[in-house]
Design a protein around this motif. Structure first.
Motif, PDB file in Angstrom:
ATOM      1  N   ARG A  20      15.724   0.715   4.391  1.00  0.00           N
ATOM      2  CA  ARG A  20      14.872  -0.472   4.411  1.00  0.00           C
ATOM      3  C   ARG A  20      13.768  -0.455   3.374  1.00  0.00           C
ATOM      4  O   ARG A  20      13.341  -1.477   2.888  1.00  0.00           O
ATOM      5  CB  ARG A  20      14.232  -0.616   5.802  1.00  0.00           C
ATOM      6  N   SER A  21      13.231   0.724   3.064  1.00  0.00           N
ATOM      7  CA  SER A  21      12.100   0.821   2.149  1.00  0.00           C
ATOM      8  C   SER A  21      12.466   1.766   1.012  1.00  0.00           C
ATOM      9  O   SER A  21      12.625   2.964   1.214  1.00  0.00           O
ATOM     10  CB  SER A  21      10.877   1.342   2.908  1.00  0.00           C
ATOM     11  N   VAL A  22      12.614   1.191  -0.186  1.00  0.00           N
ATOM     12  CA  VAL A  22      13.078   1.974  -1.337  1.00  0.00           C
ATOM     13  C   VAL A  22      12.168   1.712  -2.531  1.00  0.00           C
ATOM     14  O   VAL A  22      11.316   0.818  -2.492  1.00  0.00           O
ATOM     15  CB  VAL A  22      14.543   1.624  -1.685  1.00  0.00           C
ATOM     16  N   ILE A  23      12.360   2.493  -3.585  1.00  0.00           N
ATOM     17  CA  ILE A  23      11.549   2.313  -4.792  1.00  0.00           C
ATOM     18  C   ILE A  23      12.485   2.271  -6.004  1.00  0.00           C
ATOM     19  O   ILE A  23      13.488   2.984  -6.040  1.00  0.00           O
ATOM     20  CB  ILE A  23      10.491   3.428  -4.927  1.00  0.00           C
ATOM     21  N   ILE A  24      12.148   1.410  -6.945  1.00  0.00           N
ATOM     22  CA  ILE A  24      12.881   1.343  -8.209  1.00  0.00           C
ATOM     23  C   ILE A  24      11.893   1.662  -9.327  1.00  0.00           C
ATOM     24  O   ILE A  24      10.852   1.014  -9.454  1.00  0.00           O
ATOM     25  CB  ILE A  24      13.517  -0.044  -8.419  1.00  0.00           C
ATOM     26  N   LEU A  25      12.230   2.682 -10.111  1.00  0.00           N
ATOM     27  CA  LEU A  25      11.395   3.086 -11.244  1.00  0.00           C
ATOM     28  C   LEU A  25      11.930   2.371 -12.483  1.00  0.00           C
ATOM     29  O   LEU A  25      13.058   2.618 -12.902  1.00  0.00           O
ATOM     30  CB  LEU A  25      11.463   4.604 -11.430  1.00  0.00           C
ATOM     31  N   HIS A  26      11.121   1.482 -13.050  1.00  0.00           N
ATOM     32  CA  HIS A  26      11.579   0.683 -14.193  1.00  0.00           C
ATOM     33  C   HIS A  26      10.833   1.016 -15.473  1.00  0.00           C
ATOM     34  O   HIS A  26      11.254   0.641 -16.558  1.00  0.00           O
ATOM     35  CB  HIS A  26      11.451  -0.815 -13.894  1.00  0.00           C
ATOM     36  N   GLY A  27       9.745   1.719 -15.372  1.00  0.00           N
ATOM     37  CA  GLY A  27       8.941   2.047 -16.547  1.00  0.00           C
ATOM     38  C   GLY A  27       7.988   0.909 -16.886  1.00  0.00           C
ATOM     39  O   GLY A  27       8.105  -0.203 -16.386  1.00  0.00           O
ATOM     40  N   LEU A  70       0.810  -1.218   0.000  1.00  0.00           N
ATOM     41  CA  LEU A  70       0.000   0.000   0.000  1.00  0.00           C
ATOM     42  C   LEU A  70       0.850   1.278   0.000  1.00  0.00           C
ATOM     43  O   LEU A  70       0.314   2.386   0.061  1.00  0.00           O
ATOM     44  CB  LEU A  70      -0.952  -0.002   1.197  1.00  0.00           C
ATOM     45  N   GLY A  71       2.178   1.118  -0.027  1.00  0.00           N
ATOM     46  CA  GLY A  71       3.065   2.288  -0.062  1.00  0.00           C
ATOM     47  C   GLY A  71       3.051   3.088   1.219  1.00  0.00           C
ATOM     48  O   GLY A  71       3.208   4.305   1.200  1.00  0.00           O
ATOM     49  N   GLN A  72       2.868   2.402   2.355  1.00  0.00           N
ATOM     50  CA  GLN A  72       2.751   3.097   3.633  1.00  0.00           C
ATOM     51  C   GLN A  72       4.085   3.274   4.361  1.00  0.00           C
ATOM     52  O   GLN A  72       4.128   3.912   5.398  1.00  0.00           O
ATOM     53  CB  GLN A  72       1.747   2.373   4.528  1.00  0.00           C
ATOM     54  N   TYR A  73       5.143   2.707   3.813  1.00  0.00           N
ATOM     55  CA  TYR A  73       6.466   2.939   4.389  1.00  0.00           C
ATOM     56  C   TYR A  73       7.086   4.154   3.701  1.00  0.00           C
ATOM     57  O   TYR A  73       6.895   4.352   2.496  1.00  0.00           O
ATOM     58  CB  TYR A  73       7.386   1.724   4.187  1.00  0.00           C
ATOM     59  N   PRO A  74       7.826   4.968   4.457  1.00  0.00           N
ATOM     60  CA  PRO A  74       8.479   6.114   3.814  1.00  0.00           C
ATOM     61  C   PRO A  74       9.532   5.626   2.805  1.00  0.00           C
ATOM     62  O   PRO A  74      10.258   4.674   3.089  1.00  0.00           O
ATOM     63  CB  PRO A  74       9.135   6.878   4.972  1.00  0.00           C
ATOM     64  N   ILE A  75       9.583   6.254   1.654  1.00  0.00           N
ATOM     65  CA  ILE A  75      10.565   5.876   0.632  1.00  0.00           C
ATOM     66  C   ILE A  75      11.885   6.553   0.989  1.00  0.00           C
ATOM     67  O   ILE A  75      11.985   7.770   0.979  1.00  0.00           O
ATOM     68  CB  ILE A  75      10.078   6.279  -0.777  1.00  0.00           C
ATOM     69  N   GLU A  76      12.886   5.726   1.311  1.00  0.00           N
ATOM     70  CA  GLU A  76      14.167   6.261   1.774  1.00  0.00           C
ATOM     71  C   GLU A  76      15.172   6.492   0.652  1.00  0.00           C
ATOM     72  O   GLU A  76      16.144   7.225   0.837  1.00  0.00           O
ATOM     73  CB  GLU A  76      14.762   5.306   2.812  1.00  0.00           C
ATOM     74  N   ALA A  77      14.957   5.857  -0.498  1.00  0.00           N
ATOM     75  CA  ALA A  77      15.857   6.054  -1.654  1.00  0.00           C
ATOM     76  C   ALA A  77      15.127   5.602  -2.904  1.00  0.00           C
ATOM     77  O   ALA A  77      14.183   4.807  -2.834  1.00  0.00           O
ATOM     78  CB  ALA A  77      17.144   5.262  -1.465  1.00  0.00           C
ATOM     79  N   ARG A  78      15.582   6.099  -4.054  1.00  0.00           N
ATOM     80  CA  ARG A  78      14.971   5.686  -5.321  1.00  0.00           C
ATOM     81  C   ARG A  78      16.044   5.466  -6.358  1.00  0.00           C
ATOM     82  O   ARG A  78      17.075   6.119  -6.341  1.00  0.00           O
ATOM     83  CB  ARG A  78      13.909   6.664  -5.775  1.00  0.00           C
TER      84      ARG A  78
END
Length: 193
Positions: A123-130, A87-95
């Motif tokens: 601990r909580s990150v996001i990867i943008l892959h398209g 649900l995206g409820q963790y803060p995004i610490e890096a991308r």
């Protein structure tokens, strides 16, 4: 005051002293002869090419489309923790943004990114892959590879396609394991063994 006798005495003492003709600098020319150690290192470097420490495979992957959802978790991840990630409820610490990268560039970047996350305790990150919507075949190539790579990394505990506000099926939330230092800190704080 220096007398004539002092001067003559000084000159008598210094009569055997000769001026140093070399400049007062270290010689930095490389030796002309190769030492046995140098030859051994040279031979070893030629015989053993650098091994790629990156475990991510670059072979065939199951093709995914723009709207496929990525979802995976290691055994033992609590359902509530995975739900919060989903649900995206963790803060995004890096991308990490993989747009416009080749598969090989993305492979290196993903591996290094996850290694850095562990090192810095993220601990909580996001990867943008398209989404790959511009591809004529409709295949989201980087997304397809990412779905294969992330479970191959022991530091990845879970991942799920992002919420629409964070890129939807063109991005993925990744939960990274705690570093050994962080685990030790938690043991000290909470006393669990």
């Amino acid at each position: 005051m220096i007398t004539k006798n002092d001067r003559l005495s000084f000159l008598e003492e210094m009569k055997d002293v000769r001026r140093i003709r070399k400049p007062n600098r270290a010689e930095i020319t490389s030796p002309r002869e190769l030492t046995p150690g140098h030859l051994e290192r040279q031979r070893s470097a030629v015989e053993k090419p650098l091994k790629d420490a990156n475990p991510l495979t670059a072979d065939f992957v199951e093709p995914l489309t723009a709207h496929d959802i990525l979802s995976w978790q290691r055994p033992g991840i609590q359902n509530g923790v995975f739900r919060k990630l989903r649900l995206g409820q963790y803060p995004i610490e890096a991308r990490l943004d993989l747009h416009r990268m080749t598969v090989e560039e993305a492979r290196k970047e993903v591996y290094q990114f996850i290694e850095d996350c562990v090192r810095y305790g993220l601990r909580s990150v996001i990867i943008l892959h398209g989404k790959g919507e511009r591809n004529p075949d409709g295949i989201a190539q980087l997304k397809s590879y990412l779905a294969k790579w992330l479970p191959e990394l022991l530091a990845v505990m879970a991942f799920h396609s992002a919420q629409k506000r964070h890129g939807g099926t063109g991005a993925v939330y990744v939960m990274v394991r705690k570093s050994d230092k962080e685990k030790q800190r938690n043991r000290e704080l909470y006393g669990s063994g």
